[in-house]
Design a protein around this motif. Sequence first.
Motif, PDB file in Angstrom:
ATOM      1  N   HIS A 196      -4.328  22.111  -3.229  1.00  0.00           N
ATOM      2  CA  HIS A 196      -3.697  21.139  -3.727  1.00  0.00           C
ATOM      3  C   HIS A 196      -4.211  19.876  -4.367  1.00  0.00           C
ATOM      4  O   HIS A 196      -4.293  18.574  -4.038  1.00  0.00           O
ATOM      5  N   ALA A 197      -4.948  19.695  -5.138  1.00  0.00           N
ATOM      6  CA  ALA A 197      -6.505  18.472  -5.110  1.00  0.00           C
ATOM      7  C   ALA A 197      -5.476  17.042  -5.792  1.00  0.00           C
ATOM      8  O   ALA A 197      -6.337  15.986  -5.368  1.00  0.00           O
ATOM      9  N   GLY A 198      -4.360  17.285  -6.484  1.00  0.00           N
ATOM     10  CA  GLY A 198      -3.418  16.696  -6.419  1.00  0.00           C
ATOM     11  C   GLY A 198      -3.036  15.569  -5.264  1.00  0.00           C
ATOM     12  O   GLY A 198      -2.294  14.663  -6.040  1.00  0.00           O
ATOM     13  N   ALA A 199      -3.379  16.590  -4.462  1.00  0.00           N
ATOM     14  CA  ALA A 199      -2.547  15.705  -3.067  1.00  0.00           C
ATOM     15  C   ALA A 199      -3.572  14.209  -2.737  1.00  0.00           C
ATOM     16  O   ALA A 199      -2.957  13.547  -1.366  1.00  0.00           O
ATOM     17  N   GLU A 200      -4.611  13.834  -3.856  1.00  0.00           N
ATOM     18  CA  GLU A 200      -5.918  12.934  -2.849  1.00  0.00           C
ATOM     19  C   GLU A 200      -4.737  11.563  -2.754  1.00  0.00           C
ATOM     20  O   GLU A 200      -4.569  11.248  -3.753  1.00  0.00           O
ATOM     21  N   TYR A 201      -4.949  11.259  -1.662  1.00  0.00           N
ATOM     22  CA  TYR A 201      -4.914   9.618  -1.115  1.00  0.00           C
ATOM     23  C   TYR A 201      -5.426   8.838  -0.539  1.00  0.00           C
ATOM     24  O   TYR A 201      -6.764   9.229  -0.364  1.00  0.00           O
ATOM     25  N   ASP A 202      -5.282   7.650  -0.305  1.00  0.00           N
ATOM     26  CA  ASP A 202      -5.495   6.585   0.138  1.00  0.00           C
ATOM     27  C   ASP A 202      -4.976   6.053   0.928  1.00  0.00           C
ATOM     28  O   ASP A 202      -3.278   5.847   1.069  1.00  0.00           O
ATOM     29  N   ALA A 203      -5.218   5.938   2.304  1.00  0.00           N
ATOM     30  CA  ALA A 203      -4.088   5.540   3.536  1.00  0.00           C
ATOM     31  C   ALA A 203      -5.086   4.669   3.552  1.00  0.00           C
ATOM     32  O   ALA A 203      -5.990   4.409   4.544  1.00  0.00           O
ATOM     33  N   TRP A 204      -3.758   3.636   3.942  1.00  0.00           N
ATOM     34  CA  TRP A 204      -3.952   1.889   4.485  1.00  0.00           C
ATOM     35  C   TRP A 204      -3.258   1.756   5.845  1.00  0.00           C
ATOM     36  O   TRP A 204      -2.319   1.792   5.881  1.00  0.00           O
ATOM     37  N   LEU A 205      -4.045   0.928   6.585  1.00  0.00           N
ATOM     38  CA  LEU A 205      -3.890   0.777   8.078  1.00  0.00           C
ATOM     39  C   LEU A 205      -2.801  -0.675   8.074  1.00  0.00           C
ATOM     40  O   LEU A 205      -3.408  -1.844   6.783  1.00  0.00           O
ATOM     41  N   ILE A 206      -1.680  -0.047   8.134  1.00  0.00           N
ATOM     42  CA  ILE A 206      -0.618  -1.490   8.400  1.00  0.00           C
ATOM     43  C   ILE A 206      -0.360  -1.822   9.904  1.00  0.00           C
ATOM     44  O   ILE A 206       0.252  -0.888  10.687  1.00  0.00           O
ATOM     45  N   ASN A 207      -1.253  -2.891  10.437  1.00  0.00           N
ATOM     46  CA  ASN A 207      -0.349  -3.168  11.826  1.00  0.00           C
ATOM     47  C   ASN A 207       0.652  -3.640  12.286  1.00  0.00           C
ATOM     48  O   ASN A 207       0.425  -4.698  11.889  1.00  0.00           O
ATOM     49  N   ILE A 208       1.029  -2.911  12.595  1.00  0.00           N
ATOM     50  CA  ILE A 208       2.556  -3.436  12.403  1.00  0.00           C
ATOM     51  C   ILE A 208       2.743  -4.832  14.283  1.00  0.00           C
ATOM     52  O   ILE A 208       3.378  -5.153  14.346  1.00  0.00           O
ATOM     53  N   SER A 209       1.882  -4.072  15.154  1.00  0.00           N
ATOM     54  CA  SER A 209       1.779  -5.399  15.524  1.00  0.00           C
ATOM     55  C   SER A 209       1.307  -6.967  15.431  1.00  0.00           C
ATOM     56  O   SER A 209       1.978  -7.363  16.273  1.00  0.00           O
ATOM     57  N   GLU A 210       0.877  -7.089  14.368  1.00  0.00           N
ATOM     58  CA  GLU A 210       0.013  -7.732  13.556  1.00  0.00           C
ATOM     59  C   GLU A 210       1.809  -8.931  12.481  1.00  0.00           C
ATOM     60  O   GLU A 210       1.547  -9.398  11.635  1.00  0.00           O
ATOM     61  N   GLY A 211       2.659  -7.619  12.880  1.00  0.00           N
ATOM     62  CA  GLY A 211       3.624  -8.067  11.687  1.00  0.00           C
ATOM     63  C   GLY A 211       2.986  -7.886  10.345  1.00  0.00           C
ATOM     64  O   GLY A 211       3.986  -8.704   8.886  1.00  0.00           O
ATOM     65  N   GLN A 212       2.127  -6.978   9.855  1.00  0.00           N
ATOM     66  CA  GLN A 212       1.903  -6.704   8.144  1.00  0.00           C
ATOM     67  C   GLN A 212       2.733  -6.182   7.922  1.00  0.00           C
ATOM     68  O   GLN A 212       2.637  -6.327   6.421  1.00  0.00           O
ATOM     69  N   GLN A 213       3.538  -5.369   8.688  1.00  0.00           N
ATOM     70  CA  GLN A 213       4.895  -4.640   8.141  1.00  0.00           C
ATOM     71  C   GLN A 213       5.403  -5.582   6.647  1.00  0.00           C
ATOM     72  O   GLN A 213       7.226  -5.157   6.487  1.00  0.00           O
ATOM     73  N   PHE A 214       5.761  -7.220   7.548  1.00  0.00           N
ATOM     74  CA  PHE A 214       6.554  -7.849   6.610  1.00  0.00           C
ATOM     75  C   PHE A 214       6.704  -8.791   5.842  1.00  0.00           C
ATOM     76  O   PHE A 214       6.441  -9.781   5.272  1.00  0.00           O
ATOM     77  N   SER A 215       4.449  -8.189   4.989  1.00  0.00           N
ATOM     78  CA  SER A 215       4.530  -8.858   3.929  1.00  0.00           C
ATOM     79  C   SER A 215       5.087  -8.551   2.780  1.00  0.00           C
ATOM     80  O   SER A 215       6.327  -8.076   2.575  1.00  0.00           O
ATOM     81  N   THR A 216       4.993  -9.276   1.551  1.00  0.00           N
ATOM     82  CA  THR A 216       5.773  -9.122   0.522  1.00  0.00           C
ATOM     83  C   THR A 216       5.252  -8.092  -0.633  1.00  0.00           C
ATOM     84  O   THR A 216       6.949  -7.363  -0.540  1.00  0.00           O
ATOM     85  N   GLY A 217       4.551  -7.599   0.032  1.00  0.00           N
ATOM     86  CA  GLY A 217       4.120  -6.611  -1.018  1.00  0.00           C
ATOM     87  C   GLY A 217       4.706  -5.096  -0.538  1.00  0.00           C
ATOM     88  O   GLY A 217       5.042  -4.416  -0.989  1.00  0.00           O
ATOM     89  N   PHE A 218       4.723  -5.321   0.441  1.00  0.00           N
ATOM     90  CA  PHE A 218       4.918  -4.190   1.761  1.00  0.00           C
ATOM     91  C   PHE A 218       6.751  -3.718   1.812  1.00  0.00           C
ATOM     92  O   PHE A 218       7.136  -3.017   2.026  1.00  0.00           O
ATOM     93  N   THR A 219       7.316  -5.307   1.494  1.00  0.00           N
ATOM     94  CA  THR A 219       8.525  -4.851   2.100  1.00  0.00           C
ATOM     95  C   THR A 219       9.465  -4.273   0.292  1.00  0.00           C
ATOM     96  O   THR A 219      10.242  -4.142   0.880  1.00  0.00           O
ATOM     97  N   GLU A 220       8.362  -4.252  -0.476  1.00  0.00           N
ATOM     98  CA  GLU A 220       8.991  -4.193  -2.172  1.00  0.00           C
ATOM     99  C   GLU A 220       8.876  -2.710  -2.168  1.00  0.00           C
ATOM    100  O   GLU A 220       9.961  -2.060  -2.738  1.00  0.00           O
ATOM    101  N   ILE A 221       8.148  -2.238  -1.017  1.00  0.00           N
ATOM    102  CA  ILE A 221       7.986  -0.658  -1.205  1.00  0.00           C
ATOM    103  C   ILE A 221       9.004  -0.517  -0.100  1.00  0.00           C
ATOM    104  O   ILE A 221       9.892   1.206   0.107  1.00  0.00           O
TER     105      ILE A 221
END
Length: 291
Positions: A71-96
């Motif tokens: 399934h070539a259409g499943a190609e993806y980019d995987a971006w690191l979200i380091n939760i120990s540094e609180g990156q999951q609390f950015s405006t960009g991440f909380t929007e999704i």
Amino acid sequence: MDNSSPYVPPKVWTPNSDPAGRFAKINRPVAGPTHTKELPVGRHPFQLYSLGTPNGVKVTVLLEELLEAGHAGAEYDAWLINISEGQQFSTGFTEINPNSKIPALVDHSGSTPVRIFESGAIMMHLAEKFSAFLPADSAARAECLSWLFWQVGSAPFLGGGFGHFYAYAPTKIEYAIDRYAMEVKRQMDVLDRRLAESQFVAGDTYTIADMAIWPWYGTMAKGQLYEAGEFLQVHEYTHVLRWTNEIAQRPAVKRGRMVNRVFGDLASQLHERHDASDFETKTQDKISKSA
């Protein structure tokens, strides 16, 4: 915490200001962003924002299995979200993901980007989109989804319950460890009994149920979670061990468990994945040598 006297809950709870505990800096009683930062967007149809925890591995294994299946259409980019540094609390991440938990996915394959959060929802979205790893037959589909949501409902007892109190809590509380050890062993027995009946969790076919359960219970059966293998006597679950060993040999699973991984052997860590060749050229051992 002084365990010599019983804890009496106050009439009104307030957060403990004591910074003890591995996750004290990122746990808080409110939602929403703490800082402004947009998320990067790559060139592929699927943009994954994650970390190589068991919940993150579920999704990267599925994406790699889809690619392995053609399934070539499943190609993806995987971006690191380091939760120990609180990156999951950015405006960009909380929007999704307003819940600020990894993984989160944005599907750019259509005319309008679609956000999907919660790992079970992401897996269903991908399986349905590609008509893969989710049976079409109604009875087989029901069995698969039952086990998928068994994992979604059960794993918090394993991770946030047993794992937290056994491995991470600043004070070892016998009652809490006993409570969750009992539940984890019951869950392992549920899975072991099921796998005595069939090759895979939902039957004779490998599905998203296996992919969801394996990063949690498969690694627990190998003694790779919380260094608790001996404590929980995981060697007793022979059918789970047969199943986890079989799944671990799948090429897509080997790749999927490397993505967004930030611990363990450097050769097993691919912090970000943007191309299939990254597994050969951009693991941390190779990056360290070229630095």
